[in-house]
Design a protein around this motif. Sequence first.
Motif, PDB file in Angstrom:
ATOM      1  N   HIS B  66      -3.103  -5.045 -10.003  1.00 55.95           N
ATOM      2  CA  HIS B  66      -1.722  -4.700 -10.355  1.00 55.95           C
ATOM      3  C   HIS B  66      -1.749  -3.494 -11.284  1.00 55.95           C
ATOM      4  O   HIS B  66      -2.404  -3.537 -12.317  1.00 55.95           O
ATOM      5  N   SER B  94      -1.115  -3.405  -5.968  1.00 59.38           N
ATOM      6  CA  SER B  94       0.339  -3.384  -6.151  1.00 59.38           C
ATOM      7  C   SER B  94       0.670  -2.423  -7.278  1.00 59.38           C
ATOM      8  O   SER B  94       0.126  -2.539  -8.371  1.00 59.38           O
ATOM      9  N   TYR B  96       3.675  -0.825  -9.652  1.00 59.85           N
ATOM     10  CA  TYR B  96       5.027  -1.115 -10.156  1.00 59.85           C
ATOM     11  C   TYR B  96       5.546   0.118 -10.870  1.00 59.85           C
ATOM     12  O   TYR B  96       4.858   0.678 -11.726  1.00 59.85           O
ATOM     13  N   GLN B 106       7.051   4.778  -2.493  1.00 55.09           N
ATOM     14  CA  GLN B 106       5.901   5.068  -1.642  1.00 55.09           C
ATOM     15  C   GLN B 106       5.778   6.570  -1.378  1.00 55.09           C
ATOM     16  O   GLN B 106       4.700   7.136  -1.386  1.00 55.09           O
ATOM     17  N   GLN B 130       0.902  -1.660  -2.152  1.00 50.74           N
ATOM     18  CA  GLN B 130       2.277  -2.162  -2.144  1.00 50.74           C
ATOM     19  C   GLN B 130       3.020  -1.512  -3.305  1.00 50.74           C
ATOM     20  O   GLN B 130       2.451  -1.339  -4.379  1.00 50.74           O
ATOM     21  N   TYR B 131       4.272  -1.176  -3.074  1.00 52.81           N
ATOM     22  CA  TYR B 131       5.048  -0.529  -4.133  1.00 52.81           C
ATOM     23  C   TYR B 131       6.226  -1.415  -4.518  1.00 52.81           C
ATOM     24  O   TYR B 131       6.957  -1.894  -3.654  1.00 52.81           O
ATOM     25  N   HIS B 132       6.378  -1.638  -5.832  1.00 50.39           N
ATOM     26  CA  HIS B 132       7.453  -2.499  -6.315  1.00 50.39           C
ATOM     27  C   HIS B 132       8.283  -1.745  -7.341  1.00 50.39           C
ATOM     28  O   HIS B 132       7.748  -1.186  -8.289  1.00 50.39           O
ATOM     29  N   GLU B 133       9.577  -1.796  -7.138  1.00 55.95           N
ATOM     30  CA  GLU B 133      10.474  -1.158  -8.085  1.00 55.95           C
ATOM     31  C   GLU B 133      10.698  -2.109  -9.266  1.00 55.95           C
ATOM     32  O   GLU B 133      10.930  -3.303  -9.052  1.00 55.95           O
ATOM     33  N   VAL B 134      10.613  -1.602 -10.486  1.00 61.54           N
ATOM     34  CA  VAL B 134      10.898  -2.454 -11.648  1.00 61.54           C
ATOM     35  C   VAL B 134      12.275  -2.106 -12.201  1.00 61.54           C
ATOM     36  O   VAL B 134      12.788  -1.000 -12.004  1.00 61.54           O
ATOM     37  N   MET B 140       8.977 -10.053 -14.878  1.00 57.81           N
ATOM     38  CA  MET B 140       8.164 -10.299 -13.674  1.00 57.81           C
ATOM     39  C   MET B 140       6.996 -11.188 -14.091  1.00 57.81           C
ATOM     40  O   MET B 140       6.466 -11.047 -15.194  1.00 57.81           O
TER      41      MET B 140
END
Lengths: 278, 304
Positions: B66, B94, B96, B106, B130-134, B140
Amino acid sequence: MKVRFWGVRGAFAMSGREFLRYGGNTPCVELVTDDGQRLAIDLGTGATELAKSLMGTELGKGKGELHVLLSHTHLDHIQGLPFFTPFFLEGNHISIHGVDPAGTSLEATLQNQLAPHYSPLGGLENLGAHVSVETFQPGHRLVLGPFKISTAPVPHATMWTTSFRIEADRKVVTFLSDVEYPDPLAPDPAAVALAMGADLLIHDAMHPDEEYDLRRGWGHSPVSAAITVAEAAMVKRLALFHHSPDATDDQIDRVVALAQARTKIPLFAAAEGAYLDV
Amino acid sequence: MEITFWGVRGSYPVPGPQTVRYGGQTSCVEVRSSEGGCLVVDAGTGLRALGQKLAREGGGAPGRYHILLSHVHWDHIQGLPFFEPAYIPGTTISVYALLTAADELQQVIGGITRHEFFPVPLEAAPAHFQYHEVEPGVRMTLGEFMVLPIALNHPFGAVGYRIDCDGTSVAYVSDTAPFTDVLHKQHFLRGLETLSEDDRRTLDQIRADLVKALSRCDTVIYDTHFLPDEYARFPHYGHSTPDQALEICVEAGVRRLVLYHHAPGHGDDLMDKIAKEYAEKGEALGIEVVTSFEGMAMVIGGAP
């Protein structure tokens, strides 16, 4: 003509005690004619140090002009651009010369580097200096002030980089970095022509020969490829350049000793530091 | 928890004799839980050496990583293409980040390896990204870590993170300007701009939320790029001074402040002076102040 290496490291800037003698900055080379006119090649992190030295010239007063040649736009050759202080002074005129990358333009690429996601500068238009991006076809000749420059495309993994033969003060410097020939031990005719009789050949020598097999296809030369071109072109002096980020000072010393034992061409490993007479 | 600093420099990597002791690589911090869980905060050039260590520890086996990004300025993402686990098949990474513009994460983060910039696109790397928007204020859970993103004051936006785990807490607050000057804007800043009433309210709110988020935090890593005289010349660059960090941390009741994101021109001798001066200032205010250097490891929560 004098030459000064401000960055000699390939791929990645390295800090720490093991990298002090050759230097950890990524590529940037300055050429200065006998009457003080300058040309810069590539803007890796070494350009941040070149910038400090240029602040003592007209460029530090917003009255300077500078031509910059870019071999290509991989990050290690442009990562110093957003921190090259002469760009921030109104009144300076700086032109960047290079070849358009495949499928895009050189200007769009540099704009993208400074795009708001990546840099608070936002774009070339926000630099205080007058900055022009001038492209040419690979193989064309350029005349930039006192510098007469021949160019040639050379293979670099999946792309081509531009190499330069630069004449001034009746001396010749050839810059051949980020190159991997299809057969590294066969003299590449275009490279040899560009380096023919040069007073100084600056050549990619990222990999010691014994490590080359593991790195074949990555776009860089083994030391022997640099020697092969230098011998075929009968250059007066060879500078091994674009050192691997993992090569410590002591390792580079060993590479140089082995290389010197293999050829009669005087050679050294490029190091950050003083001005050298060409 | 234990943290290790792999890059402590701001703006760009700085090799050379002036940075031998404090280090020349840019932003990257490793956070470890007592169970061995791992979070990486920022992917500056320090990430390269961390990646080499993680790949060695994993013995070449695929891993799960992460990476929390404060924002996507070059000095916080430049290490990503050099992260060795990205080249180990089966690995999942991943990432963030705050969505600061309309583009997909991405596209923005992967864009640093467009063919013009780097020979191998991240999409072609063997690891799966993997790309996650915070979203600031929205917690989280990442393995054993509880992570709270916190809005900061930096051009085009940045987030800090408070990380709670093992009954203690560490926060990463970089990059940020103080909350008195115009910033947090989505356009190029030539210099200071006049604040509107709305701007002031926004900045007051960001500051109040930050102090609240840092409340009673054990250790806070803070962007202290500038000395006060440098800040006065470049207030629009989006960075703080150690004094501004102290003000926030004292107000939040933080136990320990770590100075971080050192200006590229701050050589080792100047860093020694800064470290000594602010350790003393902190002592007078009842807060421990430590100046980070590359390779520094630190147990969070004090002695076990």
